[in-house]
Design an enzyme around this catalytic site. Structure first.
Site, PDB file in Angstrom:
ATOM      1  CE1 TYR A 145      46.819  24.992  -0.503  1.00 49.28           C
ATOM      2  CE2 TYR A 145      45.931  22.968  -1.431  1.00 49.28           C
ATOM      3  CZ  TYR A 145      45.737  24.200  -0.841  1.00 49.28           C
ATOM      4  OH  TYR A 145      44.460  24.649  -0.576  1.00 49.28           O
ATOM      5  CG  ASP A 240      49.297  16.015   2.025  1.00 49.61           C
ATOM      6  OD1 ASP A 240      48.422  15.200   1.658  1.00 49.61           O
ATOM      7  OD2 ASP A 240      49.163  17.250   1.956  1.00 49.61           O
ATOM      8  CE  LYS A 268      44.377  16.635  -4.943  1.00 47.26           C
ATOM      9  NZ  LYS A 268      43.774  17.753  -5.623  1.00 47.26           N
TER      10      LYS A 268
HETATM   11  N1  PLP Z   1      47.305  17.993   0.294  1.00 46.02           N
HETATM   12  C1  PLP Z   1      47.724  17.907  -0.978  1.00 46.02           C
HETATM   13  C2  PLP Z   1      49.039  17.255  -1.277  1.00 46.02           C
HETATM   14  C3  PLP Z   1      46.938  18.428  -2.005  1.00 46.02           C
HETATM   15  O1  PLP Z   1      47.370  18.349  -3.277  1.00 46.02           O
HETATM   16  C4  PLP Z   1      45.703  19.036  -1.681  1.00 46.02           C
HETATM   17  C5  PLP Z   1      44.849  19.616  -2.734  1.00 46.02           C
HETATM   18  O2  PLP Z   1      45.189  19.711  -3.876  1.00 46.02           O
HETATM   19  C6  PLP Z   1      45.315  19.105  -0.338  1.00 46.02           C
HETATM   20  C7  PLP Z   1      46.138  18.562   0.625  1.00 46.02           C
HETATM   21  C8  PLP Z   1      44.016  19.724   0.047  1.00 46.02           C
HETATM   22  O3  PLP Z   1      42.954  18.943  -0.367  1.00 46.02           O
HETATM   23  P1  PLP Z   1      41.493  19.594  -0.572  1.00 46.02           P
HETATM   24  O4  PLP Z   1      41.588  20.503  -1.745  1.00 46.02           O
HETATM   25  O5  PLP Z   1      40.613  18.401  -0.794  1.00 46.02           O
HETATM   26  O6  PLP Z   1      41.181  20.311   0.711  1.00 46.02           O
END
Ligand code: PLP
Length: 429
Positions: A145, A240, A268
């Site tokens: 994700y 990511d 985060k």
């Molecule tokens: N990338 C990863 C690996 C994530 O776990 C998340 C959210 O959990 C995101 C991107 C998206 O972040 P946000 O919820 O702050 O938009």
């Protein structure tokens, strides 16, 4: 006649105003059934709901709260920043301090840009990759994700996996066609895809440790091979690290796995519970971002002073020594859970990296999202509710990672294990 709980009442009223009663889908308990509890406050490793029940929290706001709930140092930093004003829309020294601190820990982020959510970070990193390579395609992995931008809602993990909606209506087909997917840890599939599509791929984007299909670490050869395949095809490699950053190692995935990406996304932990994310990497790539270059990306509240203050307090307190202490407690939790499941004869596998961890009700270790889906999700649902009833809050989905904080002491871990032991006994019936 039973009195309706305050949580149930708030959720009933919330469903009349918010889609599904929530402002982010996984909060609605779609993956486990039942009615979500509504949070009232948190302190250290404990969370309290509006009905006064207490939980040992292993969700930690989905990862950011590496120091636990309401850590005094973060509250003081927030108070100090707040007295000076809540937003300026001008450069502040707080941004510079947090930016430099992140670069000190992760020197491969030669330049970076703060944004307010992980979605913005990944979306912007891909825009830079497309601009730099002159290509439109991207390669992502099933069950990973990367936020909810259009390009990523193809075979995605997290809430989309939990709800069984890996592809979202509303994403233009023409855009979805540019997103290629391969199973995580399946190098032969990646090699085939690169052989067919390599010249059209701008970036390979990957969670270096998956947290959004449950917790799935990479096979030892996986990330080095992605680096090699990206180089050979002229694609950029994007890690990511929105979830893994400041969780799997003090210096992130390059420190843990010895592989350095071209671009990295963070989120985060770097906001310490306030909305902060970032994307960064090689200076020559990031210098393409406006106003240094032509790739446009902007944000009214980017680098918000309260968020920067909370992030700085959090990251500066997360020393190598503290990271090691939290990792040791995470290892103890995973060991304890594994022993409990073995004693009770339940097929189970659990692993961790730094302060991120996860488990599946399946005997063989999980290497991909397809594997994750073969775990006993029904047993997970029962276990989740039994654990919650005994005061342990786990992510309400079999396809999410767990987290540990500096506020979880040895006694808290022992208490959580006792509660989960009883919960597993009850869940098996
Ligand atoms: N990338 C990863 C690996 C994530 O776990 C998340 C959210 O959990 C995101 C991107 C998206 O972040 P946000 O919820 O702050 O938009």
């Amino acid at each position: 006649m039973s009195t309706p709980s305050r949580s149930a009442d708030i959720m009933r009223r919330s469903r009349e105003i918010f889609p599904g009663g929530v402002n982010s889908p996984v909060r609605a308990f779609g993956g486990v059934g039942g009615t979500p509890v509504v949070a009232e406050r948190g302190e250290g490793c404990r969370l309290y709901d509006v009905d006064g029940r207490e939980y040992i929290d292993f969700v930690l706001s989905w990862g950011p709260l590496v120091l636990g709930h309401a850590p005094p140092a973060v509250l003081e930093a927030l108070d100090d920043a707040m007295q000076r004003g809540t937003s300026f829309g001008m450069p502040t020294e707080l941004e510079l301090r947090l930016g430099l601190l992140i670069r000190e820990r992760m020197p491969h982020l030669e330049r970076l840009r703060f944004v307010s959510s992980g979605t913005e970070a990944t979306m912007s990193a891909v825009r830079v990759a497309r601009a730099a390579t002159g290509r439109d395609g991207i390669l992502k992995f099933e069950g990973c994700y990367h936020g909810h931008a259009d390009s990523f809602l193809v075979k995605a993990g997290s809430g989309v996996a939990t709800l069984g909606l890996p592809n979202s209506p509303g994403v233009p087909a023409a855009l979805a066609e540019l997103t290629h997917t391969a199973p995580y840890n399946d190098l032969a599939a990646v090699e085939r895809l690169i052989a067919d599509e390599g010249r059209r791929i701008a970036a390979i984007i990957v969670e270096p440790v998956v947290g959004n299909a449950g917790f799935i670490p990479p096979d030892p050869e996986f990330l080095p091979a992605l680096r090699r395949l990206a180089d050979a095809s002229g694609a950029l490699l994007i890690f990511d690290e929105v979830m893994t950053g400041f969780r799997i190692a003090p210096g992130g995935a390059p420190e843990r796995f010895g592989v350095t990406p071209d671009l990295t996304t963070l989120g985060k932990v770097i906001g310490g519970g306030l909305p902060v994310a970032a994307y960064g990497g090689r200076a020559d790539l990031m210098e393409r971002v406006a106003p240094a270059g032509p790739v446009y990306q902007a944000g009214t509240l980017s680098g918000n002073p309260l968020a920067m203050a909370a992030g700085y307090a959090t990251v500066s307190l997360l020393t190598r020594e503290l990271h090691a202490r939290i990792e040791a407690r995470t290892a103890a939790l995973v060991r304890g859970l594994t022993e409990i499941a073995a004693r009770r004869g339940v097929p189970f596998s659990a692993r961790h990296a730094g302060s991120m961890w996860g488990f599946f009700f399946r005997a063989e270790p999980v290497r991909s999202f397809a594997d994750a889906k073969t775990s006993d999700t029904e047993l997970f649902r029962r276990f989740f509710h039994e654990a919650m009833a005994r005061g342990v809050y786990l992510a309400p989905s079999p396809f999410e990672a767990g987290f540990m904080s500096a506020a979880h002491g040895d006694a808290d871990v022992a208490q959580a294990l006792e509660r989960m032991d009883a919960a597993l006994g009850a869940a098996r019936g």
